[in-house]
Design a protein around this motif. Sequence first.
Motif, PDB file in Angstrom:
ATOM      1  N   ASN A   8       1.133  -1.093  -0.527  1.00 45.45           N
ATOM      2  CA  ASN A   8      -0.197  -0.204   0.059  1.00 45.45           C
ATOM      3  C   ASN A   8       1.004   1.472  -0.137  1.00 45.45           C
ATOM      4  OD1 ASN A   8      -2.763   1.167  -0.514  1.00 45.45           O
ATOM      5  ND2 ASN A   8      -2.369   1.901   1.973  1.00 45.45           N
ATOM      6  N   ASN A   9       2.146   1.430   0.845  1.00 47.31           N
ATOM      7  CA  ASN A   9       2.570   2.459   1.109  1.00 47.31           C
ATOM      8  C   ASN A   9       3.540   2.889  -0.845  1.00 47.31           C
ATOM      9  OD1 ASN A   9       3.024   2.382   3.492  1.00 47.31           O
ATOM     10  ND2 ASN A   9       3.988   1.310   3.418  1.00 47.31           N
ATOM     11  N   LEU A  10       3.455   1.413  -1.936  1.00 46.29           N
ATOM     12  CA  LEU A  10       4.365   2.053  -3.078  1.00 46.29           C
ATOM     13  C   LEU A  10       3.100   2.573  -3.805  1.00 46.29           C
ATOM     14  CD1 LEU A  10       5.738  -1.604  -3.329  1.00 46.29           C
ATOM     15  CD2 LEU A  10       7.270   0.635  -2.821  1.00 46.29           C
ATOM     16  N   LEU A  11       1.647   2.383  -3.829  1.00 46.66           N
ATOM     17  CA  LEU A  11       1.105   2.692  -5.333  1.00 46.66           C
ATOM     18  C   LEU A  11       0.216   4.204  -5.061  1.00 46.66           C
ATOM     19  CD1 LEU A  11      -2.505  -0.033  -3.933  1.00 46.66           C
ATOM     20  CD2 LEU A  11      -0.586   0.518  -5.874  1.00 46.66           C
ATOM     21  N   ARG A  12       0.489   4.455  -6.045  1.00 52.39           N
ATOM     22  CA  ARG A  12       0.141   5.325  -6.683  1.00 52.39           C
ATOM     23  C   ARG A  12      -1.111   6.155  -5.683  1.00 52.39           C
ATOM     24  NH1 ARG A  12       0.216   6.502 -12.576  1.00 52.39           N
ATOM     25  NH2 ARG A  12      -0.501   8.985 -12.083  1.00 52.39           N
ATOM     26  N   GLU A  13      -1.584   7.210  -4.635  1.00 54.78           N
ATOM     27  CA  GLU A  13      -2.590   7.716  -4.468  1.00 54.78           C
ATOM     28  C   GLU A  13      -3.860   7.382  -5.461  1.00 54.78           C
ATOM     29  OE1 GLU A  13      -3.140   8.356  -1.299  1.00 54.78           O
ATOM     30  OE2 GLU A  13      -1.113   8.246  -1.069  1.00 54.78           O
ATOM     31  N   ASN A  14      -3.922   8.086  -6.989  1.00 52.01           N
ATOM     32  CA  ASN A  14      -4.970   7.995  -7.523  1.00 52.01           C
ATOM     33  C   ASN A  14      -5.051   6.565  -7.542  1.00 52.01           C
ATOM     34  OD1 ASN A  14      -2.503   7.503  -9.078  1.00 52.01           O
ATOM     35  ND2 ASN A  14      -3.660   7.843 -10.691  1.00 52.01           N
ATOM     36  N   ILE A  15      -4.304   5.425  -7.534  1.00 53.72           N
ATOM     37  CA  ILE A  15      -4.596   3.965  -7.886  1.00 53.72           C
ATOM     38  C   ILE A  15      -4.932   3.590  -6.503  1.00 53.72           C
ATOM     39  CG2 ILE A  15      -3.950   1.938  -8.826  1.00 53.72           C
ATOM     40  CD1 ILE A  15      -3.951   4.201 -10.401  1.00 53.72           C
ATOM     41  N   LYS A  16      -4.940   3.852  -5.727  1.00 53.09           N
ATOM     42  CA  LYS A  16      -5.837   3.906  -4.461  1.00 53.09           C
ATOM     43  C   LYS A  16      -7.200   4.387  -4.553  1.00 53.09           C
ATOM     44  CE  LYS A  16      -1.147   4.079  -0.962  1.00 53.09           C
ATOM     45  NZ  LYS A  16      -1.436   5.407  -0.113  1.00 53.09           N
ATOM     46  N   LYS A  17      -7.332   5.102  -4.815  1.00 49.82           N
ATOM     47  CA  LYS A  17      -8.697   5.813  -4.930  1.00 49.82           C
ATOM     48  C   LYS A  17      -9.744   5.406  -6.282  1.00 49.82           C
ATOM     49  CE  LYS A  17      -7.358   9.688  -3.121  1.00 49.82           C
ATOM     50  NZ  LYS A  17      -7.179  11.263  -3.438  1.00 49.82           N
ATOM     51  N   LEU A  18      -9.034   4.407  -7.519  1.00 54.18           N
ATOM     52  CA  LEU A  18      -9.595   4.198  -8.495  1.00 54.18           C
ATOM     53  C   LEU A  18     -10.149   3.312  -8.829  1.00 54.18           C
ATOM     54  CD1 LEU A  18      -9.515   3.977 -11.786  1.00 54.18           C
ATOM     55  CD2 LEU A  18      -7.389   2.122 -11.656  1.00 54.18           C
ATOM     56  N   VAL A  19     -11.447   3.267  -8.916  1.00 51.68           N
ATOM     57  CA  VAL A  19     -12.828   2.560  -9.284  1.00 51.68           C
ATOM     58  C   VAL A  19     -12.794   1.862 -10.933  1.00 51.68           C
ATOM     59  CG1 VAL A  19     -15.266   1.658  -9.274  1.00 51.68           C
ATOM     60  CG2 VAL A  19     -14.326   3.735  -7.724  1.00 51.68           C
ATOM     61  N   PRO A  20     -12.693   1.269 -10.936  1.00 56.82           N
ATOM     62  CA  PRO A  20     -12.135   0.177 -11.914  1.00 56.82           C
ATOM     63  C   PRO A  20     -13.647  -0.165 -13.393  1.00 56.82           C
ATOM     64  CG  PRO A  20     -11.799  -1.922 -10.728  1.00 56.82           C
ATOM     65  CD  PRO A  20     -11.981  -0.578 -10.437  1.00 56.82           C
ATOM     66  N   TYR A  21     -13.526   0.027 -14.278  1.00 53.41           N
ATOM     67  CA  TYR A  21     -14.546   0.014 -15.599  1.00 53.41           C
ATOM     68  C   TYR A  21     -14.785  -2.059 -14.428  1.00 53.41           C
ATOM     69  CZ  TYR A  21     -16.816  -0.765 -19.465  1.00 53.41           C
ATOM     70  OH  TYR A  21     -18.064  -0.621 -20.459  1.00 53.41           O
ATOM     71  N   SER A  22     -16.277  -1.665 -15.106  1.00 56.14           N
ATOM     72  CA  SER A  22     -16.706  -2.637 -14.885  1.00 56.14           C
ATOM     73  C   SER A  22     -17.010  -3.047 -16.183  1.00 56.14           C
ATOM     74  CB  SER A  22     -17.996  -2.964 -13.485  1.00 56.14           C
ATOM     75  OG  SER A  22     -18.591  -4.141 -13.352  1.00 56.14           O
ATOM     76  N   SER A  23     -17.185  -4.131 -16.308  1.00 55.96           N
ATOM     77  CA  SER A  23     -17.893  -4.915 -18.140  1.00 55.96           C
ATOM     78  C   SER A  23     -18.999  -6.198 -17.508  1.00 55.96           C
ATOM     79  CB  SER A  23     -16.623  -5.912 -18.840  1.00 55.96           C
ATOM     80  OG  SER A  23     -16.457  -7.134 -18.160  1.00 55.96           O
ATOM     81  N   ALA A  24     -19.876  -5.551 -18.847  1.00 52.97           N
ATOM     82  CA  ALA A  24     -21.388  -5.949 -18.764  1.00 52.97           C
ATOM     83  C   ALA A  24     -20.890  -7.220 -18.160  1.00 52.97           C
ATOM     84  CB  ALA A  24     -22.103  -6.936 -19.799  1.00 52.97           C
ATOM     85  N   ARG A  25     -19.993  -8.543 -18.538  1.00 59.75           N
ATOM     86  CA  ARG A  25     -19.802  -9.740 -18.320  1.00 59.75           C
ATOM     87  C   ARG A  25     -19.124  -9.661 -16.018  1.00 59.75           C
ATOM     88  NH1 ARG A  25     -20.706 -11.230 -23.841  1.00 59.75           N
ATOM     89  NH2 ARG A  25     -22.374  -9.824 -23.316  1.00 59.75           N
ATOM     90  N   ASP A  26     -18.459  -8.870 -16.524  1.00 55.48           N
ATOM     91  CA  ASP A  26     -18.042  -8.995 -14.880  1.00 55.48           C
ATOM     92  C   ASP A  26     -20.004  -8.894 -13.441  1.00 55.48           C
ATOM     93  OD1 ASP A  26     -15.293  -8.700 -15.466  1.00 55.48           O
ATOM     94  OD2 ASP A  26     -15.510  -7.295 -15.311  1.00 55.48           O
TER      95      ASP A  26
END
Length: 352
Positions: A8-26
């Motif tokens: 967690n200390n390595l991750l970029r802050e925007n990646i921590k907050k990122l909501v990934p794209y949810s595809s129809a098949r997910d």
Amino acid sequence: MDNPFNLNNLLRENIKKLVPYSSARDEFKGDASILIDANENPFGSPLNHDYNRYPDPLQHQVKAKLSTIKGVPSENIFLGNGSDEAIDILYRAFCTPGVDNVILVPPTYGMYEVSANINDVALRKVNLTTDYQLDLDGIANAIDAHTKLIFICSPNNPTGNSIRRQDIETILNNFQGLVVVDEAYINFSAVKSFTQELAEYPNLVVLQTLSKAWGLAALRLGMAFASKEIIAVYNKIKPPYNINQATQDIVLEALNNVDQVNDWIKETVAERDKLVRQLLELDYVQHITPSDANFILVKMEQPRQVYDYLVQYGIIVRDRSKVELCEGCLRITVGTPAENQILLEKLNQINK
């Protein structure tokens, strides 16, 4: 292991907050008989095989098959559009542009540097030693609070040799960032893969590919092996359908032919050793680096002239003579027995 690693200390802050794209098949589980959720063409494809439906975004069948071959759980596998995608995602996930840095150990695979430049991430280069091994003191001195990644290619490209395992373990035990071990050529080596060490090193990422020994370069399928937590980061960032269905289908078929691939590996290694012996008989060949890959690095007199001479006959090798620590060298991939024989005949003409 005493390394106080914290992902967690390595991750970029925007990646921590990122909501990934949810595809129809997910968004559903189980089997479906009518798929009217993804705006696809319901009639099929103008081909003998239908590709009108989006592919499995997480490639479950391919990963399951690879798991049995590699001895790594599916949850520890990421599949990318070549290893280059796996490399690029690491930069985008962990390196803040203009702030963080990564360490490279030249001479090495060129895409590490290209990806760093694309992502505006500073490079710290610590050259390999003259026998193409890690300069551990130099690496230790290059690390600071903003060093996020160290890339180590083993067997190394373009030199062909394996990096000493204990030196890689030293870095894994002492570096609080990610250590990326690129094993694109591991199939041609007797050295054990680092994929068996994932449970011991939470900061380890191992890259492999189906482009070399498996003969699937045109399909562009690379693999990253890492902890579940790192794989989750990969899946969060990747495009939803990064591996197309045609590639998944063909790879599944290819993975049934392990014996064929193993036969090719044995023949390649035998041809490599034979090629080394015969090249060393040429007066103008000065040295060949011991190789654990499907290529050899050959130091010779007037390498550019030899390169140009071979091009006249449609024989293409790689000129590495301008690369630091590879001065005077051509990199030659091991071909078929017939191709190697033609190469040697042309090189012997120079000798005479």
